[in-house]
Motif scaffolding. Structure first.
Motif, PDB file in Angstrom:
ATOM      1  N   PRO A  44       0.802  -1.226   0.000  1.00 20.17           N
ATOM      2  CA  PRO A  44       0.000   0.000   0.000  1.00 20.17           C
ATOM      3  C   PRO A  44       0.832   1.272   0.000  1.00 20.17           C
ATOM      4  O   PRO A  44       0.299   2.364  -0.160  1.00 20.17           O
ATOM      5  CB  PRO A  44      -0.816  -0.115   1.288  1.00 20.17           C
ATOM      6  N   THR A  45       2.143   1.138   0.193  1.00 24.69           N
ATOM      7  CA  THR A  45       3.026   2.304   0.204  1.00 24.69           C
ATOM      8  C   THR A  45       4.113   2.144  -0.850  1.00 24.69           C
ATOM      9  O   THR A  45       4.515   1.032  -1.206  1.00 24.69           O
ATOM     10  CB  THR A  45       3.689   2.499   1.580  1.00 24.69           C
ATOM     11  N   PHE A  46       4.597   3.265  -1.346  1.00 29.98           N
ATOM     12  CA  PHE A  46       5.677   3.281  -2.327  1.00 29.98           C
ATOM     13  C   PHE A  46       6.997   3.004  -1.616  1.00 29.98           C
ATOM     14  O   PHE A  46       7.287   3.593  -0.571  1.00 29.98           O
ATOM     15  CB  PHE A  46       5.727   4.640  -3.018  1.00 29.98           C
ATOM     16  N   ILE A  47       7.806   2.122  -2.198  1.00 30.96           N
ATOM     17  CA  ILE A  47       9.125   1.817  -1.636  1.00 30.96           C
ATOM     18  C   ILE A  47      10.188   2.580  -2.413  1.00 30.96           C
ATOM     19  O   ILE A  47      10.373   2.375  -3.610  1.00 30.96           O
ATOM     20  CB  ILE A  47       9.422   0.302  -1.679  1.00 30.96           C
ATOM     21  N   ASP A  48      10.879   3.467  -1.724  1.00 30.99           N
ATOM     22  CA  ASP A  48      11.958   4.260  -2.312  1.00 30.99           C
ATOM     23  C   ASP A  48      13.233   3.417  -2.251  1.00 30.99           C
ATOM     24  O   ASP A  48      14.075   3.572  -1.364  1.00 30.99           O
ATOM     25  CB  ASP A  48      12.108   5.567  -1.516  1.00 30.99           C
ATOM     26  N   ARG A  49      13.380   2.522  -3.214  1.00 31.49           N
ATOM     27  CA  ARG A  49      14.388   1.459  -3.119  1.00 31.49           C
ATOM     28  C   ARG A  49      15.818   1.980  -3.019  1.00 31.49           C
ATOM     29  O   ARG A  49      16.671   1.325  -2.405  1.00 31.49           O
ATOM     30  CB  ARG A  49      14.270   0.517  -4.317  1.00 31.49           C
ATOM     31  N   ILE A  50      16.105   3.117  -3.619  1.00 34.57           N
ATOM     32  CA  ILE A  50      17.476   3.614  -3.564  1.00 34.57           C
ATOM     33  C   ILE A  50      17.866   4.082  -2.166  1.00 34.57           C
ATOM     34  O   ILE A  50      19.029   4.411  -1.928  1.00 34.57           O
ATOM     35  CB  ILE A  50      17.699   4.746  -4.583  1.00 34.57           C
ATOM     36  N   ARG A  51      16.915   4.072  -1.245  1.00 34.51           N
ATOM     37  CA  ARG A  51      17.217   4.423   0.147  1.00 34.51           C
ATOM     38  C   ARG A  51      17.139   3.209   1.081  1.00 34.51           C
ATOM     39  O   ARG A  51      17.207   3.385   2.311  1.00 34.51           O
ATOM     40  CB  ARG A  51      16.247   5.493   0.641  1.00 34.51           C
ATOM     41  N   LEU A  52      17.026   2.016   0.540  1.00 31.57           N
ATOM     42  CA  LEU A  52      16.880   0.857   1.419  1.00 31.57           C
ATOM     43  C   LEU A  52      18.120   0.634   2.283  1.00 31.57           C
ATOM     44  O   LEU A  52      18.017   0.148   3.415  1.00 31.57           O
ATOM     45  CB  LEU A  52      16.562  -0.403   0.600  1.00 31.57           C
ATOM     46  N   HIS A  53      19.308   0.968   1.770  1.00 30.91           N
ATOM     47  CA  HIS A  53      20.503   0.815   2.605  1.00 30.91           C
ATOM     48  C   HIS A  53      20.453   1.764   3.806  1.00 30.91           C
ATOM     49  O   HIS A  53      20.927   1.428   4.890  1.00 30.91           O
ATOM     50  CB  HIS A  53      21.776   1.036   1.787  1.00 30.91           C
ATOM     51  N   GLN A  54      19.845   2.934   3.619  1.00 27.00           N
ATOM     52  CA  GLN A  54      19.674   3.851   4.740  1.00 27.00           C
ATOM     53  C   GLN A  54      18.655   3.300   5.735  1.00 27.00           C
ATOM     54  O   GLN A  54      18.855   3.390   6.950  1.00 27.00           O
ATOM     55  CB  GLN A  54      19.195   5.215   4.244  1.00 27.00           C
ATOM     56  N   PHE A  55      17.571   2.768   5.218  1.00 32.76           N
ATOM     57  CA  PHE A  55      16.554   2.200   6.103  1.00 32.76           C
ATOM     58  C   PHE A  55      17.144   1.070   6.942  1.00 32.76           C
ATOM     59  O   PHE A  55      16.918   0.999   8.162  1.00 32.76           O
ATOM     60  CB  PHE A  55      15.373   1.689   5.282  1.00 32.76           C
ATOM     61  N   VAL A  56      17.906   0.189   6.304  1.00 29.80           N
ATOM     62  CA  VAL A  56      18.498  -0.942   7.020  1.00 29.80           C
ATOM     63  C   VAL A  56      19.415  -0.446   8.141  1.00 29.80           C
ATOM     64  O   VAL A  56      19.396  -0.976   9.259  1.00 29.80           O
ATOM     65  CB  VAL A  56      19.272  -1.848   6.046  1.00 29.80           C
ATOM     66  N   ALA A  57      20.213   0.569   7.848  1.00 33.85           N
ATOM     67  CA  ALA A  57      21.164   1.083   8.837  1.00 33.85           C
ATOM     68  C   ALA A  57      20.527   2.027   9.847  1.00 33.85           C
ATOM     69  O   ALA A  57      21.176   2.421  10.820  1.00 33.85           O
ATOM     70  CB  ALA A  57      22.308   1.801   8.121  1.00 33.85           C
ATOM     71  N   GLY A  58      19.265   2.387   9.628  1.00 35.69           N
ATOM     72  CA  GLY A  58      18.593   3.291  10.551  1.00 35.69           C
ATOM     73  C   GLY A  58      18.944   4.746  10.353  1.00 35.69           C
ATOM     74  O   GLY A  58      18.743   5.565  11.257  1.00 35.69           O
ATOM     75  N   THR A  59      19.434   5.099   9.154  1.00 34.88           N
ATOM     76  CA  THR A  59      19.819   6.489   8.894  1.00 34.88           C
ATOM     77  C   THR A  59      18.839   7.222   7.993  1.00 34.88           C
ATOM     78  O   THR A  59      19.074   8.379   7.631  1.00 34.88           O
ATOM     79  CB  THR A  59      21.216   6.545   8.254  1.00 34.88           C
ATOM     80  N   GLY A  60      17.741   6.577   7.617  1.00 35.91           N
ATOM     81  CA  GLY A  60      16.768   7.239   6.768  1.00 35.91           C
ATOM     82  C   GLY A  60      15.552   6.371   6.523  1.00 35.91           C
ATOM     83  O   GLY A  60      15.560   5.172   6.809  1.00 35.91           O
ATOM     84  N   ALA A  61      14.512   6.979   5.996  1.00 36.13           N
ATOM     85  CA  ALA A  61      13.274   6.270   5.657  1.00 36.13           C
ATOM     86  C   ALA A  61      13.312   5.867   4.187  1.00 36.13           C
ATOM     87  O   ALA A  61      14.075   6.418   3.392  1.00 36.13           O
ATOM     88  CB  ALA A  61      12.059   7.151   5.931  1.00 36.13           C
ATOM     89  N   ALA A  62      12.456   4.900   3.822  1.00 36.97           N
ATOM     90  CA  ALA A  62      12.462   4.406   2.443  1.00 36.97           C
ATOM     91  C   ALA A  62      11.049   4.144   1.930  1.00 36.97           C
ATOM     92  O   ALA A  62      10.847   3.283   1.079  1.00 36.97           O
ATOM     93  CB  ALA A  62      13.308   3.136   2.332  1.00 36.97           C
ATOM     94  N   THR A  63      10.074   4.880   2.445  1.00 31.89           N
ATOM     95  CA  THR A  63       8.706   4.726   1.965  1.00 31.89           C
ATOM     96  C   THR A  63       8.105   6.098   1.681  1.00 31.89           C
ATOM     97  O   THR A  63       8.569   7.119   2.188  1.00 31.89           O
ATOM     98  CB  THR A  63       7.809   3.997   2.985  1.00 31.89           C
ATOM     99  N   ALA A  64       7.071   6.093   0.859  1.00 28.81           N
ATOM    100  CA  ALA A  64       6.317   7.315   0.567  1.00 28.81           C
ATOM    101  C   ALA A  64       4.852   6.942   0.394  1.00 28.81           C
ATOM    102  O   ALA A  64       4.530   5.819  -0.008  1.00 28.81           O
ATOM    103  CB  ALA A  64       6.844   7.993  -0.692  1.00 28.81           C
TER     104      ALA A  64
END
Length: 396
Positions: free
Chosen positions: A42-62
């Motif tokens: 139901p949400t857009f995945i901002d895939r180029i930020r998944l490494h940030q999401f994994v490390a806890g340094t950013g979000a990866a959804t919109a």
């Protein structure tokens, strides 16, 4: 005598990533088109930020509500088959969606090889949302000094390793071949120096023979402790095209002509990572997604209008790899995506990379506001042979 009113044309866009979402917005250039976007989440995945999401340094959804233009119907479901005779898209829920045209935008997936013993069970990919969630949860439970292995020396693997190393994690990067093979020699040296300064053990020309729960066995037989193994070597694609009886390339991308129209059915147009125009696909990347999405939408609209669609025209400008939150390398390239011996590095590239990441969603929102307004660089050429699949997943 009154001219008969033509019924609205139904377009089903299968896949709500960068290319599919932009294509859906661009299709709104015509008022007599109904657009349905099918996406499993139901949400857009901002895939180029998944490494940030994994490390806890950013979000990866919109939120799709901030991305889709008025009138687009979002259906949260998974397409399991395209019936080209009945012109329906069968969904996992059992529902059928009728279409006059279908835009095939299923994107790419992880490619953890079954040929490597233990990889499927003990390594986790970072290419998709659900595995990325598992990785983030696992990292949160690991001691700060636990050894972590990233498999894959392309840009995706480098970004993952760098993000974790900047936080003080003990990281080994297993490259298979050389580090960052898509970059120039000088850019590779810049990446290598940054990784070395941050304690990343880079193993070039070294493969993985097996993955254990607590170790990675290298091709020469040595076992290195690994509390967490991240697989970032290559990408695959969903098998929807093959399951629907449509011809594909070696890894399952839909074969199309140069207008992105399926070679088997002129009512199916492919875009993004899952398209293989003339059997010579572009590098899988966010950089190519927006132009491919726009091209696919324009092909559909031209077919509806009865005019000939234009052929694919897109030029790469290079690539950009983030090195944690405070550095990066910008590689410049010829229009055919071959690297020039010109690059930038350092904090200025970190800011540039953040801008390019924001541009991915900005282009989608721009198409939502003004369909048909997003431009892209043109005049590029593609190699006569497909790009190697092991390099296809490098982020832009």
């Amino acid at each position: 005598m009154a001219t008969p009113v033509q019924p609205a044309r139904k377009v089903v866009v299968v896949g709500g990533g960068y290319a599919g979402t932009l294509a859906a917005n661009r299709l709104r250039k015509r008022d007599d088109v109904t657009i349905t976007l099918v996406n499993p989440r139901p949400t857009f995945i901002d895939r180029i930020r998944l490494h940030q999401f994994v490390a806890g340094t950013g979000a990866a959804t919109a939120d799709y509500r901030s991305l889709l233009g008025d009138g687009i119907d979002l259906v949260v479901d998974t397409a399991v088959r395209i019936d080209t005779t009945a012109r329906t898209v069968r969904l996992a829920s059992g529902r059928d969606l009728d279409y006059d045209y279908a835009v095939y935008a299923v994107g790419s997936t992880a490619a953890v090889p079954a040929s490597v013993p233990g990889a499927a069970e003990n390594a986790v990919s970072m290419a998709e949302w659900e595995p990325a969630q598992r990785l983030r949860a696992t990292l949160g439970e690991l001691p700060p000094d636990a050894p972590i292995t990233v498999v894959g020396g392309g840009l995706t693997g480098i970004e993952a390793a760098a993000e974790l190393a900047e936080q003080g994690r003990r990281v080994t990067l297993v490259c298979g071949g050389i580090l960052a093979p898509s970059l120039s020699a000088s850019a590779r040296r810049s990446v290598s120096r940054w990784l070395s300064r941050h304690g990343v053990a880079v193993l070039e020309k070294t493969g993985v023979a097996a993955v254990r729960p607590d170790a990675v066995v290298l091709s020469e037989g040595a076992a290195r402790p690994s509390a967490l193994t991240i697989w970032a070597a290559g990408f695959g694609v969903p098998d929807l095209a093959a399951a629907s009886g449509l011809r594909t390339d070696g890894i399952g991308r839909l074969l199309t002509d140069e207008t992105l129209t399926s070679v088997d059915d002129d009512r199916i147009v492919a875009t993004g990572d899952a398209a293989a125009p003339s059997g010579r696909p572009l590098r899988m990347s966010c950089q190519a997604a927006a132009p491919l999405g726009a091209q696919a939408a324009d092909t559909v609209l031209s077919s509806i209008a009865g005019t000939g669609p234009t052929v694919l025209d897109f030029a790469f400008t290079g690539s950009c790899v983030s090195l944690g939150r405070r550095s990066g390398v910008r590689q410049f390239a010829r229009k055919d995506d071959t690297a020039l011996n010109i690059h930038l590095s350092g904090p200025i590239v970190a800011a540039y990379k953040e801008l390019t990441c924001k541009l991915g969603l900005f282009k989608i929102r721009t198409e939502a506001r003004r369909p048909g307004s997003v431009p892209w660089p043109k005049g590029g050429t593609r190699p006569e042979r497909p790009v190697p699949d092991t390099l296809a997943g490098a982020s832009s």
